[in-house]
Write an enzyme that holds these catalytic residues in place. Structure first.
Site: not given
Length: 289
Positions: A151, A155
């Site tokens: 994840y 980002k």
């Protein structure tokens, strides 16, 4: 002054609150989501009951994005003042246990989705030589927590994507800001993607139990007396819209920073030095009318 705003990923969490908060602040808000007439029918209906206009938009589909913006511009006469790229997916667990397809799906939403939406939105802003783009990143784009690294990889990509658009659009009057939320009790964390190949965790022995510890830690953060309030993010966007062009920050950390604020401060002078060394100083300042 009322602005025309489009927000992605408004079926729940930050997105729904952002749409509701901006509408309450007097802006004309277009809340977008996928499956608006299916599993998110109730969410769309709830937004419309508050006077918010809704559009079907799947950030992973070129045709869906193009159709949504065609509908938007038909309704607004080609106007879009503010774009909030909020749609996102999260995943937590041993990285090896996630398949390449799962990682690809997360990049499709969190990174490629922003690119699709920007390409649809920017021509209208460029024509008017003004606009504000707000990308919702994460502190995990600056610091890495084991078992959330995939994840975080998306980002980290949003960090670079946001910076390059900020520079490249600066002379066209379009401002680009990144919000870096810490962990908040939203559906993003309560519906974290689980690995499809969990059998591979057997090779990690006792380490395989560590991701559950992260979940317990987050539960403690979210249920404690000082639990972070997800409304912080929506309120920050209200402030950014009200801030005059040219005076907005490049990045804003909201909630628990876990060192991301320090990382921002440490990297900033090196980034500025690089831009100066390339002879691109003018790109570091927004050109306003």
């Amino acid at each position: 002054m009322s602005k025309t705003v489009l927000v992605t990923g408004t079926s729940n969490g930050f997105g729904a609150d952002i749409a509701t908060t901006l509408a309450a602040a007097g802006h004309r808000v277009f809340a977008t989501m996928r499956e608006m007439h299916g599993r998110h029918r109730d969410a769309a209906s709830a937004l419309r009951s508050k006077g918010i206009e809704t559009l079907e938009l799947d950030v992973t589909d070129d045709g869906s994005v193009d159709a949504a913006f065609e509908a938007l511009f038909d309704k607004t006469g080609g106007t879009l003042d503010v774009l909030v790229n909020n749609a996102g997916l999260a995943a937590g667990g041993i990285s090896e246990t996630f398949t390449p397809d799962q990682l690809r799906d997360m990049f499709e939403v969190n990174v490629f989705g922003i690119q699709r939406v920007l390409r649809a939105a920017l021509p209208a802003m460029q024509q008017r030589k003004s606009g504000l783009v707000v990308n919702i990143g994460s502190i995990l784009g600056r610091v890495t927590i084991p078992f959330f690294g995939l994840y975080g990889a998306t980002k980290h990509a949003v960090e670079a994507l946001t910076d390059t658009y900020r520079y490249e659009l600066s002379q066209l009057g379009i401002d680009v800001v990144l919000i870096q939320p810490g962990p908040y009790p939203t559906k993003l964390y309560t519906s974290i993607q689980q690995p499809s190949d969990a059998s591979r965790a057997a090779n990690y022995g006792d380490l395989a139990a560590l991701p559950a510890g992260i979940e317990q830690f987050l539960h403690g953060v979210f249920t404690g007396a000082d639990a972070p309030n997800p409304h912080d993010v929506a309120q920050e966007i209200v402030t950014l819209i009200e801030t005059p062009a040219g005076e907005r920050p490049a990045r804003v950390v909201k909630g628990l920073p876990f060192g991301a604020d320090g990382a921002n401060a440490a990297i900033e002078p090196f980034q500025a030095q690089l831009i100066t060394g390339l002879g691109f100083d003018q790109l570091a300042t927004l050109k306003t009318a």
